[in-house]
Design a protein around this motif. Sequence first.
Motif, PDB file in Angstrom:
ATOM      1  N   ALA A 101       0.568  -1.413  -0.050  1.00 44.83           N
ATOM      2  CA  ALA A 101       0.071  -0.207  -0.020  1.00 44.83           C
ATOM      3  C   ALA A 101       0.817   1.251  -0.035  1.00 44.83           C
ATOM      4  CB  ALA A 101      -0.891   0.077   1.424  1.00 44.83           C
ATOM      5  N   ILE A 102       0.526   2.652  -0.408  1.00 41.79           N
ATOM      6  CA  ILE A 102       1.290   3.420  -1.051  1.00 41.79           C
ATOM      7  C   ILE A 102       0.488   5.072  -0.299  1.00 41.79           C
ATOM      8  CG2 ILE A 102       2.163   5.072  -2.413  1.00 41.79           C
ATOM      9  CD1 ILE A 102       2.510   2.862  -4.283  1.00 41.79           C
ATOM     10  N   PRO A 103       0.691   5.145   0.816  1.00 48.31           N
ATOM     11  CA  PRO A 103       0.604   6.608   1.714  1.00 48.31           C
ATOM     12  C   PRO A 103       0.536   7.581   0.893  1.00 48.31           C
ATOM     13  CG  PRO A 103       2.428   5.340   3.656  1.00 48.31           C
ATOM     14  CD  PRO A 103       2.074   4.944   1.743  1.00 48.31           C
ATOM     15  N   VAL A 104      -0.427   8.622   0.715  1.00 49.97           N
ATOM     16  CA  VAL A 104      -0.570   9.178  -0.013  1.00 49.97           C
ATOM     17  C   VAL A 104      -0.665  10.666   0.418  1.00 49.97           C
ATOM     18  CG1 VAL A 104      -1.540   8.318  -1.978  1.00 49.97           C
ATOM     19  CG2 VAL A 104      -3.785   8.946  -0.912  1.00 49.97           C
ATOM     20  N   GLY A 105      -1.370  10.500   2.062  1.00 46.69           N
ATOM     21  CA  GLY A 105      -1.740  11.954   2.543  1.00 46.69           C
ATOM     22  C   GLY A 105      -2.192  11.222   3.725  1.00 46.69           C
ATOM     23  N   LYS A 106      -1.673  12.326   4.900  1.00 53.18           N
ATOM     24  CA  LYS A 106      -1.816  12.417   6.477  1.00 53.18           C
ATOM     25  C   LYS A 106      -3.687  13.113   6.845  1.00 53.18           C
ATOM     26  CE  LYS A 106       0.323  10.808   9.083  1.00 53.18           C
ATOM     27  NZ  LYS A 106       1.639  11.044  10.040  1.00 53.18           N
ATOM     28  N   ALA A 107      -4.305  12.044   7.261  1.00 50.62           N
ATOM     29  CA  ALA A 107      -5.802  12.281   7.361  1.00 50.62           C
ATOM     30  C   ALA A 107      -6.186  13.295   8.390  1.00 50.62           C
ATOM     31  CB  ALA A 107      -6.441  11.519   7.158  1.00 50.62           C
ATOM     32  N   ASN A 108      -6.679  14.145   8.869  1.00 48.78           N
ATOM     33  CA  ASN A 108      -7.418  15.127   9.647  1.00 48.78           C
ATOM     34  C   ASN A 108      -7.425  14.343   9.935  1.00 48.78           C
ATOM     35  OD1 ASN A 108      -7.171  17.564  10.810  1.00 48.78           O
ATOM     36  ND2 ASN A 108      -9.181  18.030   9.858  1.00 48.78           N
TER      37      ASN A 108
END
Lengths: 495, 97
Positions: free
Chosen positions: A116-123
């Motif tokens: 899996a590839i992290p695309v962002g850090k979520a609020n």
Amino acid sequence: MPANISGGAAEIARAVNAGECSAREMVDATLARIASVEPQVGAYLSVLERQAHERADALDARIASGERFPLAGVPLAVKDNLALEGTVTTCGSKMLERWVAPYTASAVQSMLAAGAIPVGKANMDEFAMGSSCENSALGVTRNPYDLERVPGGSSGGSAASVAAYEATIGLGSDTGGSIREPAAFCNLVGFKPTYGRISRYGLIAFASSLDQIGPLTRSVEDAALAYDAMAGFDPMDSTSVDRAVEPTANALREDLRGVRIGVVKQFDTHKLGSDIDDVYDRALHDLEALGAEIVEVELPTADYGLATYYLIAPAECSSNLARFDGVRYGLRVDGVDVAEMNERSRAAGFGPEVKRRILIGTYALSSGYYDAYYVRAQKARTLVARDFAKAFEKCDLIAAPATSSPAFRFKSKSDPYSMYLMDYYTIPMSLAGLPALSVPCGWVTPEGGERAMPLGLQLTAPLFAERPLLAAAHAYERATMHASKHRAQIAEVPR
Amino acid sequence: MSSENLDIAYVAKLARIALTEEEVARFGAQLGDLLGHVATLADLDLDSIPATAQVVESRNVMREDLERPSLDREVVLAGAPQRQGAFVRVPRIIGQA
């Protein structure tokens, strides 16, 4: 084949492993989607364009050399209380606004290893305290199904990102409902496994005896795949359970024959209004039509869950958040001595909800009140766990609402206790450490609203019974297909 | 269980959070309200009930006392608000006001 970001995790992994679509193309398609809808949704606190490209290229090279990955190229949203090396990890707080994680959480590491590839850090609500994401000090996240409404919380950014097709799997953490509630609000599956099943190493702690990491996804199958990748013993977390994990994604069912489903007498859905009551009634009929036997069970201490939780969780939080003292990391506001520096740093770094919980926890643990509050709550917790154990003598799973209402409008819960009530149905399971999930079960148009909003059915299983839990949720999801009955308010994914 | 003894300024001191007068009043009222709600626990007969710290059975975990790599000092210190050489720098501790 073009990158299909609306597909499920298994479909994406198959295409990427087969070389029909590169991980790089998946990442680029996801980043394009993020660029197009983020101005409306605001799911992410940071977008990891460079990291995602590097990981995608490395993955593509390994696939070209013959390796295969169960979640190859699957775009991942990571709640911003999970450490990911080299990324700013804020917990939605001014306290950690510029803190860069020096290592990666075990759960995230497991997802990386699976491709899996992290695309962002979520609020998220600050330090995971809240049920609407409104307690974030760093940004506003909107519900993709009605932009005037909250996405739920505390894992609201993870929920909104997956609902808006800005990721396929969102990682969240659930202390009293923080995965299940936002999943219900955003038309998703939200799964909190048994306490200790997934390592908490690298999850910034809120209430350590309750915190659990889990996935938010658009299908039960995706939740099962994420769970299979993350579950298991980790020597880095002393509460991680050393017990064999059976894979779940290969055990999903299409019917519920032979499954006894308990309905809790104390969870009276009539009081939620006739529209919502109808949805939950219908859900029970649908479970029965799939072959399940519906039985009534009792949780006599159900009404004490909230009181128990709002002593235990703040007590643990006051202890855990003592580390944010302006010394080793995070915000510092100087003072004449260390004590004044601590007080000023914490005053400036924490928002009102975090302060409230630290104060209540400090009080509950303080000399003279410890037995009356904290120990009393721990004893009540024993009763809650015993209630469930007794109920599970009569049934295999328990069905209940995930929330008492669909997503509400911004700023509509101004008094803290009305926000705490949002977790009435999810807290008892957390206190008992049980695996529980929310799965879409129908739609209602809230009073004064124009758009239909989703509701979630909460299914709960005995400790470590993740496999039959996910299997049953899958059968219900496949038979009812509620999630696809209404569209989000944002642009559809181009196909 | 009652909230009448809730001295919010004292609790804030214990928690090391500087509060404004407005916060003392607001949080005091809100926490008093919450304590009213949690007071329902007094209805339960808990005398003979053991406390639960954690639901899933666990034991103390030990590992071999072996040297192993840790985080790089520079990386860790990069997160500190103020440093001096290889140390985290803090204001005066001894002889506090």
